[in-house]
Write an enzyme that holds these catalytic residues in place. Structure first.
Site, mmCIF file in Angstrom:
data_model
loop_
_atom_site.group_PDB
_atom_site.id
_atom_site.type_symbol
_atom_site.label_atom_id
_atom_site.label_comp_id
_atom_site.label_asym_id
_atom_site.label_seq_id
_atom_site.Cartn_x
_atom_site.Cartn_y
_atom_site.Cartn_z
ATOM 1 N N ASP A 86 15.431 38.733 79.563
ATOM 2 C CA ASP A 86 15.730 39.951 79.529
ATOM 3 C C ASP A 86 15.210 41.173 78.985
ATOM 4 O OD1 ASP A 86 17.293 38.455 81.478
ATOM 5 O OD2 ASP A 86 19.606 39.332 79.549
ATOM 6 N N TYR A 87 15.068 42.114 79.478
ATOM 7 C CA TYR A 87 14.410 43.348 78.889
ATOM 8 C C TYR A 87 15.183 43.150 77.805
ATOM 9 C CZ TYR A 87 13.480 48.128 78.746
ATOM 10 O OH TYR A 87 12.700 49.622 78.370
#
Ligand code: URA
Length: 254
Positions: A105-106
């Site tokens: 994920d970011y």
């Protein structure tokens, strides 16, 4: 990016740096149709048409295997409609196009593999191989034994129950608890969703191991090439070496 021709040729797997110099001085190399015999000449492998003995040099032909310590604030897709930073922007000096194996994920950091070897990536990412991924999760407050047991046994998510996981508390402070979570599935935001399901609030999520490969000493945002030993043991040794960590042996793949 412009680089000396001999470096481009060796990165493309055509020859060693020294051998590439010989090939150039022998007049066997052209850049955009012009013969080059001097050693100082630079070219851009992504833009220029380079040939050796009349054959086009394809920089992407050489297999490349990268371990990146991904920082928070980067996406693992190759294009982002929202214009956020992309992990491949961190691979300065790498002349080859690579893609991430799986995703982070970011807001997740840590061990990310990138390669241009589609077959290798598919073998690693295929659920059949059940490659273990270990995450260090910092959560708010204390963690109860019952929450650990639920994570270990599998929790119900909206896309089905999770497989059993290995979970252990590694550190505790007044405000936070650090837990290690090892899973072999790779569902979207899986660790965050597992924690939410048992009412744990994630403060920081970092992947520290992928199969036989540990994050090691790399600083955040830095990358290195895997060794041939690491490349093979990741796909072949996973079952045998489950739970172990393997560090570099032998020369790095360039
Ligand atoms: N689990 C998550 O929640 N996020 C990741 O990036 C990886 C695993």
């Amino acid at each position: 990016m412009e680089e000396r021709l001999q470096k481009i040729l060796s990165q493309a797997g055509i020859a060693s740096r020294r051998e590439a110099e010989r090939i150039i001085t022998e007049g066997r190399v052209t850049v955009n149709g012009k013969a080059v015999t001097e050693l100082g000449v630079k070219a851009d492998a992504a833009r220029d048409m380079i040939t050796v003995d009349g054959k086009q040099v394809k920089i992407g032909d050489k297999r490349v295997y990268i371990l990146l310590n991904k920082p928070v604030g980067y996406v693992t897709t190759l294009k982002d409609p929202q214009g956020r930073p992309i992990v491949t922007e961190l691979l300065k000096g790498l002349n080859v196009r690579v893609f991430p194996v799986g995703r982070l994920d970011y807001n997740t950091e840590g061990l990310l593999l990138l390669t241009n070897d589609g077959e290798w990536a598919n073998r690693l990412a295929h659920p059949r191989h059940e490659v273990d991924k270990e995450y260090l999760v910092r959560v708010k407050g204390a963690v109860a034994r019952e929450q650990i047991l639920r994570l270990e046994n599998g929790v119900e998510l909206d896309d089905g129950p999770t497989a059993p996981a290995r979970v252990a508390v590694t550190k505790q402070s007044d405000n936070n608890t650090w837990i290690s979570v090892t899973i072999h599935e790779g569902r979207y935001r899986q660790v965050r969703r597992m924690c939410e399901a048992v009412s744990l609030s994630v403060v920081r999520l970092r992947r520290v191991r992928y199969g036989t490969l540990a994050m090691g000493e790399l600083r955040i945002g830095e990358y290195r090439h895997l060794t041939p030993y690491e490349v093979t043991s990741l796909v072949e040794g996973e079952k045998m070496k489950r739970g172990a960590t393997a560090r570099s042996r032998g020369p790095a793949f360039k």
